[in-house]
Design a protein around this motif. Structure first.
Motif, PDB file in Angstrom:
ATOM      1  N   LEU A 110       0.826  -1.210   0.000  1.00 44.95           N
ATOM      2  CA  LEU A 110       0.000   0.000   0.000  1.00 44.95           C
ATOM      3  C   LEU A 110       0.859   1.259   0.000  1.00 44.95           C
ATOM      4  CD1 LEU A 110      -2.843   1.097   0.003  1.00 44.95           C
ATOM      5  CD2 LEU A 110      -2.872   0.961   2.492  1.00 44.95           C
ATOM      6  N   ILE A 111       1.994   1.224   0.686  1.00 43.84           N
ATOM      7  CA  ILE A 111       2.887   2.382   0.697  1.00 43.84           C
ATOM      8  C   ILE A 111       3.393   2.687  -0.701  1.00 43.84           C
ATOM      9  CG2 ILE A 111       5.129   3.247   1.501  1.00 43.84           C
ATOM     10  CD1 ILE A 111       4.665   1.720   4.101  1.00 43.84           C
ATOM     11  N   VAL A 112       3.752   1.642  -1.437  1.00 42.98           N
ATOM     12  CA  VAL A 112       4.230   1.821  -2.808  1.00 42.98           C
ATOM     13  C   VAL A 112       3.150   2.456  -3.674  1.00 42.98           C
ATOM     14  CG1 VAL A 112       4.846   0.587  -4.908  1.00 42.98           C
ATOM     15  CG2 VAL A 112       5.974   0.016  -2.763  1.00 42.98           C
ATOM     16  N   VAL A 113       1.926   1.959  -3.552  1.00 40.55           N
ATOM     17  CA  VAL A 113       0.812   2.497  -4.340  1.00 40.55           C
ATOM     18  C   VAL A 113       0.557   3.962  -4.006  1.00 40.55           C
ATOM     19  CG1 VAL A 113      -1.659   2.329  -4.787  1.00 40.55           C
ATOM     20  CG2 VAL A 113      -0.292   0.252  -4.612  1.00 40.55           C
ATOM     21  N   LEU A 114       0.490   4.280  -2.715  1.00 40.43           N
ATOM     22  CA  LEU A 114       0.229   5.658  -2.298  1.00 40.43           C
ATOM     23  C   LEU A 114       1.379   6.590  -2.665  1.00 40.43           C
ATOM     24  CD1 LEU A 114      -1.434   5.142   1.215  1.00 40.43           C
ATOM     25  CD2 LEU A 114      -2.534   5.580  -0.979  1.00 40.43           C
ATOM     26  N   SER A 115       2.610   6.078  -2.598  1.00 39.94           N
ATOM     27  CA  SER A 115       3.766   6.894  -2.980  1.00 39.94           C
ATOM     28  C   SER A 115       3.713   7.249  -4.460  1.00 39.94           C
ATOM     29  CB  SER A 115       5.074   6.147  -2.674  1.00 39.94           C
ATOM     30  OG  SER A 115       5.217   5.934  -1.296  1.00 39.94           O
ATOM     31  N   GLY A 116       3.293   6.280  -5.264  1.00 39.53           N
ATOM     32  CA  GLY A 116       3.163   6.538  -6.694  1.00 39.53           C
ATOM     33  C   GLY A 116       2.050   7.517  -7.000  1.00 39.53           C
ATOM     34  N   LEU A 117       0.946   7.415  -6.250  1.00 37.60           N
ATOM     35  CA  LEU A 117      -0.221   8.261  -6.506  1.00 37.60           C
ATOM     36  C   LEU A 117      -0.018   9.695  -6.027  1.00 37.60           C
ATOM     37  CD1 LEU A 117      -3.185   5.876  -5.584  1.00 37.60           C
ATOM     38  CD2 LEU A 117      -2.524   6.653  -7.867  1.00 37.60           C
ATOM     39  N   PHE A 118       0.496   9.848  -4.802  1.00 38.01           N
ATOM     40  CA  PHE A 118       0.548  11.165  -4.177  1.00 38.01           C
ATOM     41  C   PHE A 118       1.918  11.826  -4.224  1.00 38.01           C
ATOM     42  CE2 PHE A 118      -2.950   8.913  -1.954  1.00 38.01           C
ATOM     43  CZ  PHE A 118      -3.996   9.752  -2.343  1.00 38.01           C
ATOM     44  N   LEU A 119       2.980  11.033  -4.213  1.00 41.05           N
ATOM     45  CA  LEU A 119       4.325  11.603  -4.219  1.00 41.05           C
ATOM     46  C   LEU A 119       4.990  11.521  -5.586  1.00 41.05           C
ATOM     47  CD1 LEU A 119       5.752  10.226  -0.835  1.00 41.05           C
ATOM     48  CD2 LEU A 119       4.456  12.324  -1.274  1.00 41.05           C
ATOM     49  N   LYS A 120       4.335  10.846  -6.509  1.00 40.05           N
ATOM     50  CA  LYS A 120       4.856  10.700  -7.879  1.00 40.05           C
ATOM     51  C   LYS A 120       6.232  10.039  -7.911  1.00 40.05           C
ATOM     52  CE  LYS A 120       1.170  12.916  -9.122  1.00 40.05           C
ATOM     53  NZ  LYS A 120       0.018  12.150  -9.650  1.00 40.05           N
ATOM     54  N   GLU A 121       6.496   9.158  -6.937  1.00 39.98           N
ATOM     55  CA  GLU A 121       7.762   8.430  -6.944  1.00 39.98           C
ATOM     56  C   GLU A 121       7.741   7.395  -8.072  1.00 39.98           C
ATOM     57  OE1 GLU A 121       8.837   6.707  -3.244  1.00 39.98           O
ATOM     58  OE2 GLU A 121       8.822   8.598  -2.146  1.00 39.98           O
ATOM     59  N   LYS A 122       8.836   7.329  -8.821  1.00 40.01           N
ATOM     60  CA  LYS A 122       8.917   6.401  -9.933  1.00 40.01           C
ATOM     61  C   LYS A 122       9.160   4.985  -9.425  1.00 40.01           C
ATOM     62  CE  LYS A 122      11.278   5.624 -14.334  1.00 40.01           C
ATOM     63  NZ  LYS A 122      12.342   6.094 -15.253  1.00 40.01           N
ATOM     64  N   ALA A 165      -4.677  -0.858  10.639  1.00 44.63           N
ATOM     65  CA  ALA A 165      -3.262  -0.665  10.952  1.00 44.63           C
ATOM     66  C   ALA A 165      -2.442  -0.473   9.679  1.00 44.63           C
ATOM     67  CB  ALA A 165      -2.735  -1.865  11.745  1.00 44.63           C
ATOM     68  N   VAL A 166      -2.719  -1.287   8.675  1.00 42.67           N
ATOM     69  CA  VAL A 166      -1.988  -1.197   7.403  1.00 42.67           C
ATOM     70  C   VAL A 166      -2.222   0.153   6.739  1.00 42.67           C
ATOM     71  CG1 VAL A 166      -1.793  -2.146   5.082  1.00 42.67           C
ATOM     72  CG2 VAL A 166      -2.005  -3.687   7.032  1.00 42.67           C
ATOM     73  N   ILE A 167      -3.480   0.566   6.663  1.00 39.66           N
ATOM     74  CA  ILE A 167      -3.824   1.824   6.001  1.00 39.66           C
ATOM     75  C   ILE A 167      -3.227   3.017   6.745  1.00 39.66           C
ATOM     76  CG2 ILE A 167      -5.727   3.369   5.382  1.00 39.66           C
ATOM     77  CD1 ILE A 167      -7.434   0.867   4.895  1.00 39.66           C
ATOM     78  N   SER A 168      -3.342   3.018   8.075  1.00 43.31           N
ATOM     79  CA  SER A 168      -2.843   4.152   8.862  1.00 43.31           C
ATOM     80  C   SER A 168      -1.324   4.273   8.762  1.00 43.31           C
ATOM     81  CB  SER A 168      -3.276   4.017  10.327  1.00 43.31           C
ATOM     82  OG  SER A 168      -2.784   2.821  10.895  1.00 43.31           O
ATOM     83  N   TRP A 169      -0.599   3.127   8.762  1.00 41.17           N
ATOM     84  CA  TRP A 169       0.854   3.206   8.650  1.00 41.17           C
ATOM     85  C   TRP A 169       1.288   3.650   7.248  1.00 41.17           C
ATOM     86  CZ3 TRP A 169       4.591   3.629  11.991  1.00 41.17           C
ATOM     87  CH2 TRP A 169       5.900   3.531  11.522  1.00 41.17           C
ATOM     88  N   ALA A 170       0.569   3.219   6.233  1.00 41.31           N
ATOM     89  CA  ALA A 170       0.895   3.650   4.869  1.00 41.31           C
ATOM     90  C   ALA A 170       0.720   5.158   4.730  1.00 41.31           C
ATOM     91  CB  ALA A 170       0.017   2.908   3.866  1.00 41.31           C
ATOM     92  N   LEU A 171      -0.370   5.679   5.270  1.00 39.16           N
ATOM     93  CA  LEU A 171      -0.603   7.125   5.230  1.00 39.16           C
ATOM     94  C   LEU A 171       0.484   7.872   6.008  1.00 39.16           C
ATOM     95  CD1 LEU A 171      -4.476   7.186   5.756  1.00 39.16           C
ATOM     96  CD2 LEU A 171      -3.242   7.732   3.644  1.00 39.16           C
ATOM     97  N   TYR A 172       0.879   7.320   7.132  1.00 44.44           N
ATOM     98  CA  TYR A 172       1.926   7.916   7.962  1.00 44.44           C
ATOM     99  C   TYR A 172       3.243   7.988   7.194  1.00 44.44           C
ATOM    100  CZ  TYR A 172       5.304   8.215  11.825  1.00 44.44           C
ATOM    101  OH  TYR A 172       6.336   8.580  12.651  1.00 44.44           O
ATOM    102  N   SER A 173       3.605   6.917   6.519  1.00 48.57           N
ATOM    103  CA  SER A 173       4.873   6.872   5.784  1.00 48.57           C
ATOM    104  C   SER A 173       4.892   7.864   4.629  1.00 48.57           C
ATOM    105  CB  SER A 173       5.121   5.452   5.253  1.00 48.57           C
ATOM    106  OG  SER A 173       5.283   4.541   6.309  1.00 48.57           O
TER     107      SER A 173
END
Length: 317
Positions: A110-122, A165-173
Motif C-alpha cells: 500500500l505504501i508503494v501504491v500511495l507513494s506513486g499516486l501522491f508523491l509521484k515516486e517512480k 493498521a496497514v492503512i494508517s501506517w501507509a498514510l503515515y509513511s
C-alpha cells in the motif's frame, strides 16, 4: 563514497525495522497488564519525554511550524501513532500472530501504491519484483509454509482492525515524506509522537485505574520502556531518515525485516522453534530487499555512465 553512504542507509533501515519486530514480543507482555490503548499511550508518553530534550539540543535552528505544518504533524500523530498502535495492540491481544503478521507485512504494498499516486515516486520493474519477493518471504515465515491454508481462513472482525493498521501506517509513511521536505527526522518524529500521545490520553485515562498501574508486573514496565526507547525513539528517527534519503517506496521494502526479526526473537526469548521454513522465508526477504535496492542503484549508475558518454561524444564532435 555515495555507494558506501547508501549501504549505511540500507543497514540503518534494516536495523530500525528489525527492532520493530521486538514490539510483537513486548506488546504481548504489556497487554497482560494493561488494555491496548493504555499500552500505546504509555509507550509514546515515555518516548515523548525523551524526544523533546533530544530535539531541543540537536535542532536548535529548526524551522518554525506554520498552521499547515501543525495540521500535518497532527495527522502524523493520528495515523502512525494513535490509530496504528491502537490497532496493533488490539491485534496483539486478540488476533492470531499469523494473521496480524501477514497484514502488517503487507504494509509495503500500500505504501508503494500511495507513494506513486501522491508523491509521484517512480516505481521501476525491479523495485516491484524485489518488493514482491520480500513479501512472499514474509508470508512464508508467518504461515510456516502453509500460505494456501492461511488464505482459506477467511475474514473476521479483528481483520478489519488489522486493515486499519496497514492503512494508517501507509498514510503515515507517505505523509512523512512530505513533512521531511521541511523538517528533520527528529523534529518530525517528536511532534508526531506528541500529537499521538495527546490523542491517546483520554482513552487511556478512561480505561485504566491506579490499581492497574500498581499491579503491573516488572516485565510489563520493561516491555513498555523498551518500546518507548528503542522501538519508538531510536527506530522511528532512523526510519524517517531513511525515507528522506531513499524515498518512502524503497524504504517500505525493509518493513519485511519486521516479521523475520519477530520470529528470531520469539525463538530466543519465548523458546519457540526456529524451523527450516523460517530460514527459507528469511532468504526470500533479504533477496527481495537486495533486488529492490542494490540492483536498482546499479542500473542508475549505468545510465549515468551512458549519459556521461553521450555528453562527451557531443562535446568532442
Amino acid at each position: 563514497m555515495e555507494r558506501k553512504k547508501l549501504w549505511v542507509i540500507y543497514l540503518m533501515l534494516a536495523l530500525a525495522t528489525s527492532t520493530w519486530g521486538s514490539a510483537f514480543i513486548a506488546g504481548k507482555i504489556a497487554v497482560e497488564s494493561f488494555e491496548p490503548t493504555t499500552v500505546a499511550f504509555l509507550r509514546f508518553f515515555g518516548a515523548m519525554i525523551l524526544l523533546f530534550p533530544i530535539m531541543w539540543v540537536t535542532e536548535k535552528h529548526r524551522p518554525t511550524p506554520t498552521k499547515k505544518d501543525w495540521v500535518r504533524f497532527a495527522l502524523l500523530g493520528l495515523t502512525g501513532i494513535a490509530i496504528y498502535n491502537i490497532c496493533f495492540f488490539l491485534a496483539s491481544k486478540h488476533a492470531p500472530v499469523i494473521k496480524s503478521s501477514l497484514f502488517i507485512a503487507a504494509n509495503p504494498v500500500l505504501i508503494v501504491v500511495l507513494s506513486g499516486l501522491f508523491l509521484k515516486e517512480k516505481l521501476t520493474k525491479r523495485h516491484l519484483i524485489g518488493m514482491a519477493i520480500a513479501l512472499c518471504g514474509a508470508a512464508i515465515i508467518i504461515s510456516e509454509g502453509h500460505v494456501v491454508n492461511m488464505l482459506r481462513l477467511g475474514f473476521e472482525p479483528i481483520d478489519f482492525v488489522l486493515l486499519g493498521a496497514v492503512i494508517s501506517w501507509a498514510l503515515y509513511s507517505v505523509l512523512g515524506k512530505v513533512v521531511l521536505q521541511k523538517f528533520s527526522s527528529v523534529v518530525s518524529t517528536t511532534y508526531a509522537v506528541a500529537f499521538g500521545t495527546l490523542f491517546l490520553f483520554p482513552f487511556a485515562l478512561a480505561e485504566t485505574s491506579w490499581t492497574d498501574v500498581v499491579q503491573a508486573t516488572p516485565q510489563t514496565w520493561i516491555s513498555i520502556a523498551h518500546m518507548s526507547v528503542f522501538v519508538t525513539v531510536v527506530s522511528f528517527i532512523m526510519y524517517y531518515q531513511g525515507i528522506k534519503i531513499v524515498g518512502a517506496a524503497k524504504a517500505s521494502i525493509f518493513i519485511n525485516f519486521m516479521p523475520v526479526s519477530a520470529v528470531i526473537m520469539a525463538t530466543v526469548f519465548l523458546g519457540e522453534s526456529f524451523m527450516l521454513v523460517h530460514a527459507i522465508g528469511a532468504v526470500f526477504v533479504l533477496t527481495g530487499v537486495y533486488i529492490g535496492t542494490t540492483v536498482a542503484k546499479k542500473q542508475k549508475n549505468k545510465r549515468d555512465v551512458e549519459q556521461s558518454g553521450d555528453k562527451n561524444v557531443k562535446t568532442n564532435g
